[in-house]
Design a protein around this motif. Structure first.
Motif, PDB file in Angstrom:
ATOM      1  N   THR A  83       0.835  -1.208   0.000  1.00 17.56           N
ATOM      2  CA  THR A  83       0.000   0.000   0.000  1.00 17.56           C
ATOM      3  C   THR A  83       0.865   1.251   0.000  1.00 17.56           C
ATOM      4  O   THR A  83       0.376   2.348   0.233  1.00 17.56           O
ATOM      5  N   ASN A  84       2.173   1.087  -0.225  1.00 14.83           N
ATOM      6  CA  ASN A  84       3.024   2.269  -0.225  1.00 14.83           C
ATOM      7  C   ASN A  84       2.765   3.123  -1.475  1.00 14.83           C
ATOM      8  O   ASN A  84       1.990   2.742  -2.348  1.00 14.83           O
ATOM      9  N   ILE A  85       3.454   4.256  -1.525  1.00 14.42           N
ATOM     10  CA  ILE A  85       3.015   5.366  -2.373  1.00 14.42           C
ATOM     11  C   ILE A  85       2.647   4.993  -3.817  1.00 14.42           C
ATOM     12  O   ILE A  85       1.561   5.305  -4.285  1.00 14.42           O
ATOM     13  N   GLU A 122       4.989  -2.658   3.205  1.00 14.08           N
ATOM     14  CA  GLU A 122       5.682  -1.520   2.619  1.00 14.08           C
ATOM     15  C   GLU A 122       6.215  -1.921   1.240  1.00 14.08           C
ATOM     16  O   GLU A 122       6.174  -3.095   0.866  1.00 14.08           O
ATOM     17  N   CYS A 123       6.744  -0.937   0.527  1.00 16.35           N
ATOM     18  CA  CYS A 123       7.180  -1.113  -0.855  1.00 16.35           C
ATOM     19  C   CYS A 123       7.977  -2.405  -1.069  1.00 16.35           C
ATOM     20  O   CYS A 123       8.918  -2.699  -0.351  1.00 16.35           O
ATOM     21  N   ILE A 124       7.575  -3.178  -2.081  1.00 17.40           N
ATOM     22  CA  ILE A 124       8.253  -4.442  -2.355  1.00 17.40           C
ATOM     23  C   ILE A 124       9.043  -4.384  -3.660  1.00 17.40           C
ATOM     24  O   ILE A 124       9.323  -5.413  -4.277  1.00 17.40           O
ATOM     25  N   ALA A 125       9.406  -3.194  -4.087  1.00 17.07           N
ATOM     26  CA  ALA A 125      10.218  -3.021  -5.285  1.00 17.07           C
ATOM     27  C   ALA A 125       9.549  -3.593  -6.532  1.00 17.07           C
ATOM     28  O   ALA A 125      10.105  -4.441  -7.236  1.00 17.07           O
ATOM     29  N   ALA A 126       8.332  -3.141  -6.757  1.00  9.74           N
ATOM     30  CA  ALA A 126       7.617  -3.488  -7.981  1.00  9.74           C
ATOM     31  C   ALA A 126       6.765  -2.279  -8.365  1.00  9.74           C
ATOM     32  O   ALA A 126       5.686  -2.417  -8.932  1.00  9.74           O
ATOM     33  N   CYS A 127       7.274  -1.095  -8.028  1.00  6.03           N
ATOM     34  CA  CYS A 127       6.467   0.135  -8.047  1.00  6.03           C
ATOM     35  C   CYS A 127       5.931   0.496  -9.423  1.00  6.03           C
ATOM     36  O   CYS A 127       4.891   1.131  -9.530  1.00  6.03           O
ATOM     37  N   THR A 128       6.642   0.111 -10.473  1.00  8.07           N
ATOM     38  CA  THR A 128       6.168   0.431 -11.812  1.00  8.07           C
ATOM     39  C   THR A 128       5.076  -0.554 -12.237  1.00  8.07           C
ATOM     40  O   THR A 128       4.484  -0.398 -13.289  1.00  8.07           O
TER      41      THR A 128
HETATM   42  S1  FES Z   1       5.185   1.172  -3.687  1.00  5.64           S
HETATM   43 FE1  FES Z   1       4.238  -0.750  -3.973  1.00  5.64          FE
HETATM   44  S2  FES Z   1       5.875  -1.903  -4.811  1.00  5.64           S
HETATM   45 FE2  FES Z   1       6.851   0.006  -4.431  1.00  5.64          FE
END
Ligand code: FES
Ligand SMILES: Cc1cc2nc3c(=O)[nH]c(=O)nc-3n(C[C@H](O)[C@H](O)[C@H](O)COP(=O)(O)O)c2cc1C
Ligand code: SF4
Lengths: 212, 468
Positions: A83-85, A122-128
């Motif tokens: 659910t991160n940015i 938190e962000c799992i490094a798949a943001c794109t």
């Molecule tokens: S913010 Fe969801 S994978 Fe980076």
């Protein structure tokens, strides 16, 4: 449920041998225990402490710092919704709410059939590729609510068994490093100037000597 | 979509694919694929390096001005030179803990081209004289761990890693290590603590600068995955060719993860220093425009820790010093685009919540401060905000990062930029990073906060005077 099996103890010794100091193997060995049992039991932490040569409290101290170590039983699948940015912007929070509705649990909760533990991560490094989800740390990209329903159905039916192993399984390919091929793993005290560095230093010194 | 997608990977005309040339190659992750595809022949750079002296190899990295890609942008060659002379052993720790929100590039480098990273590690180890390399991969990245394990197994079997590499006297072990979920472990001293088997809490600098006192208190070079992945191309080309891309102060390329409200989000390898944010958002090669029917409201130029930029800043180039002077940072190459539908308070809360959850708890201003920041923002968003909350929020923030906090200029209101970096009362920059979204959002969108706070005052309460 418990101490490492003899097979895993052997693997543990091989892992410990990769580090100049045994305690560096604490996290990898906790992963090994979690892979064996699905979660990190107290007995396993005592065993890890014996193997790396520290106290069980130190292992607990380390393990309790890290999100991935579960100190109670979890579902067969950890469903982690980011659910991160970047994911929030494209519906990650709504996707999490949908998952709560479908599974009937809040983040941190496990379904009564023991199949799913839901997490708000938190962000799992798949943001794109938002919104992104991991199941037992395997990625699923750009999921809408319908895709999530399908994912849950497929996990329940076993259709994804090849892709998603049970909770605790990390990489299914391991680094294979045995005695023969190891170049130079010793405690730091036993290390000296590397040979190729010495050779070039001596070469430079003798060149300097010759020139002057 | 179930399953993983392939990141789009074009480079602009004239810009070489320095690190991304095998992203689209199906077997680019195997030894055979690494040797036979991509913008250089795999492991040929290593052979060339083994013919040089270690110091000559270091010089090349220095001359190329290879900037660190992990966040701080520090030149790798200069960092390598910080190891004290004649102190052995030296170690290398590869930072593959990628977890800064918005950042997605190291994972692709590890999954798609693990041999490139391994060759980079070998070159660095040869130049520095490392006794051992630890490749620290984020715990949650199971696939990256598998790819690296498989690549290391192949490389060991081929005599490329381990004892007497390629028949020379150069010997080094590369060990795959993996974490267990904690953002703070990406900070280099916390990474070292974690590698020693401890809680991942940062150490104080000084005295614990890794190059002087790192793993087991021995000199240690910590470099990011992308930084080291540049080395094979550099050593199979030349300093001149490397420096012909980008600018003098920012040569070469960078992987940028472009996410959020653009038509075509993806990972793009762009020339550093010359490419502008506008090109990144608008070019068909990259973002292909803000999503149809919408307009840019703000963007984050370098990951969650970076202060926000606004439409006035889109023509800035992706150049560290320029972006720093304009009040933010390029950080980890994470550009997050937000259009006018984005609620500034909600986005701000989500970012702050991240720092509150990830604070390691070692220092009070960060542990307590981030928690309060989250609490106050949450109540504002929920409609329970108090009129004094904005000042309280800024006051808490000031205890973590005193003085004017870096922020972009606001020409409409005649406000200048405050340049990067922020000051800190804390051991590491995580606490101060939590202030970035707060000052950015309040400076630009104060009314959005105030609207949410005032709403509650609109409810008439008979006989009670509201304390403002
Ligand atoms: S913010 Fe969801 S994978 Fe980076
Ligand atoms: C809170 C925090 C988190 C960080 N996370 C990462 C990370 O995930 N990956 C990374 O390479 N660097 C990260 N860094 C930067 C590292 O401390 C370090 O500067 C970097 O790995 C050095 O590599 P480079 O010089 O090649 O960029 C982080 C720094 C801080 C303060
Ligand atoms: S600033 Fe925060 S994360 Fe960094 S050391 Fe202090 S408490 Fe830990």
């Amino acid at each position: 449920m418990a101490r490492l099996t003899p097979e895993n103890v052997e693997l543990a010794h091989r892992i410990i041998a990769r580090y100049p100091r045994p305690k560096s193997a604490t996290i990898p060995l906790c992963h090994l225990a979690q892979e064996q049992d699905g979660w990190l039991t107290d007995e396993a932490m005592v065993h890890v402490a014996e193997l790396v040569g520290c106290t069980p409290a130190e292992v607990l101290g380390t393990a309790s710092f890290y999100e991935m170590f579960k100190r109670h039983e979890t579902g067969r699948y950890c469903l982690n919704v980011c659910t991160n940015i970047s994911c929030q912007l494209l519906g990650g929070e709504e996707l999490l709410e949908h998952a709560e509705q479908v599974l009937g649990v809040r983040p941190g909760g496990t379904t009564s059939d023991g199949m799913f533990t839901l997490e708000d991560v938190e962000c799992i490094a798949a943001c794109t590729e938002a919104p992104a989800v991991q199941v037992n740390y395997r990625y699923f990209h750009r999921l809408g609510p319908d895709d999530l329903d399908q994912l849950i159905t497929d996990l329940r039916s076993g259709a994804l068994d090849d892709v998603v192993p049970h909770h605790g399984t990390l990489g299914r390919v391991h680094q294979d490093l045995d005695g023969d091929r190891i170049a130079n793993i010793t405690p730091p005290e036993a290390q000296t100037e590397p040979v190729w560095i010495r050779r070039h230093r001596e070469l430079a010194e003798s060149n300097d000597g010759g020139a002057s | 979509m179930i399953g993983t997608t392939t990141p789009a990977m074009p480079t602009a005309p004239g810009v070489p694919a320095i690190v991304s040339s095998r992203f689209g190659v199906a077997d680019g992750h195997t030894l055979e694929g690494y040797r036979s595809s991509g913008s250089y022949e795999g492991y040929s750079a290593l052979r060339a390096v083994l013919e040089m002296s270690p110091s000559a190899a270091s010089e090349i990295v220095k001359d190329a001005s290879l900037l660190g890609r992990g966040g701080a942008g520090f030149p790798a060659g200069i960092k390598w030179g910080f190891c004290p002379a004649d102190v052995w052993p030296r170690y290398i720790v590869v930072n593959g803990d990628e977890s800064e929100p918005g950042t997605y590039k190291d994972r692709v480098l590890m999954e798609r081209d693990p041999h490139q990273l391994i060759e980079g590690c070998l070159i660095a180890a040869y130049a520095i004289g490392a006794a051992q390399v630890f490749l620290y991969v984020r715990g949650e990245m199971a696939h990256a761990q598998e790819r690296i394990a498989a690549a290391l197994n192949e490389a060991y079997a081929a005599g490329l890693v381990g004892r007497n590499i390629l028949g020379t006297d150069f010997s080094v072990d590369i060990v795959l290590h993996w974490g267990a979920g904690a953002y703070i472990v990406g900070e280099e001293t916390a990474l070292i603590e974690s590698l020693e088997g401890n809680r991942g809490m940062p150490r104080l600098k000084p005295p614990f600068f890794p190059a002087a006192k790192g793993v087991y208190l021995a000199p240690t070079i910590v470099n990011n995955v992308e930084t080291l992945s540049n080395l094979p191309w550099l050593f199979s080309h030349s300093v001149e060719e490397y420096r012909s891309v980008g600018t003098d102060s920012s040569p070469g390329t960078r992987l940028i993860a472009l996410s959020g409200h653009v038509e075509n989000p993806g990972i793009f390898e762009v020339a550093q220093g010359t490419t502008t944010f506008r090109e990144l958002f608008e070019s068909e090669l990259y973002g292909n425009g803000i999503r149809a029917g919408h307009e840019l409201k703000m963007f984050i130029p370098g990951g969650a820790s970076a202060p926000w930029f606004f439409p006035e800043q889109v023509d800035l180039p992706l150049e560290g010093r320029v972006v720093g002077g304009a009040g933010s940072m390029l950080g980890s190459g994470a550009v997050v685009v937000m259009d006018e539908t984005t609620d500034a308070v909600r986005a701000c809360l989500r970012l702050v919540r991240f720092f509150a959850r990830e604070s390691c708890g070692k220092c009070t201003p960060c542990r307590e401060g981030t928690t309060w920041e989250e609490k106050i923002l949450q109540r504002i968003l929920d409609g329970h905000g108090r009129p004094s909350d904005l000042e309280l929020l800024l006051d808490v923030a000031d205890n973590i990062s005193p003085g004017p906090y870096p922020v972009a200029s606001d020409p409409a209101n005649d406000l200048d930029a405050v340049p990067y970096p922020p000051r800190q009362t804390t051991i590491c920059p995580l606490g101060p990073s939590s202030v970035a979204p707060i000052t950015s959002a309040i400076r630009r969108f104060r009314h959005e906060f105030e609207d949410k706070i005032v709403q509650r005052d609109l409810i008439p309460v008979e006989g009670v005077s509201v304390d403002v």
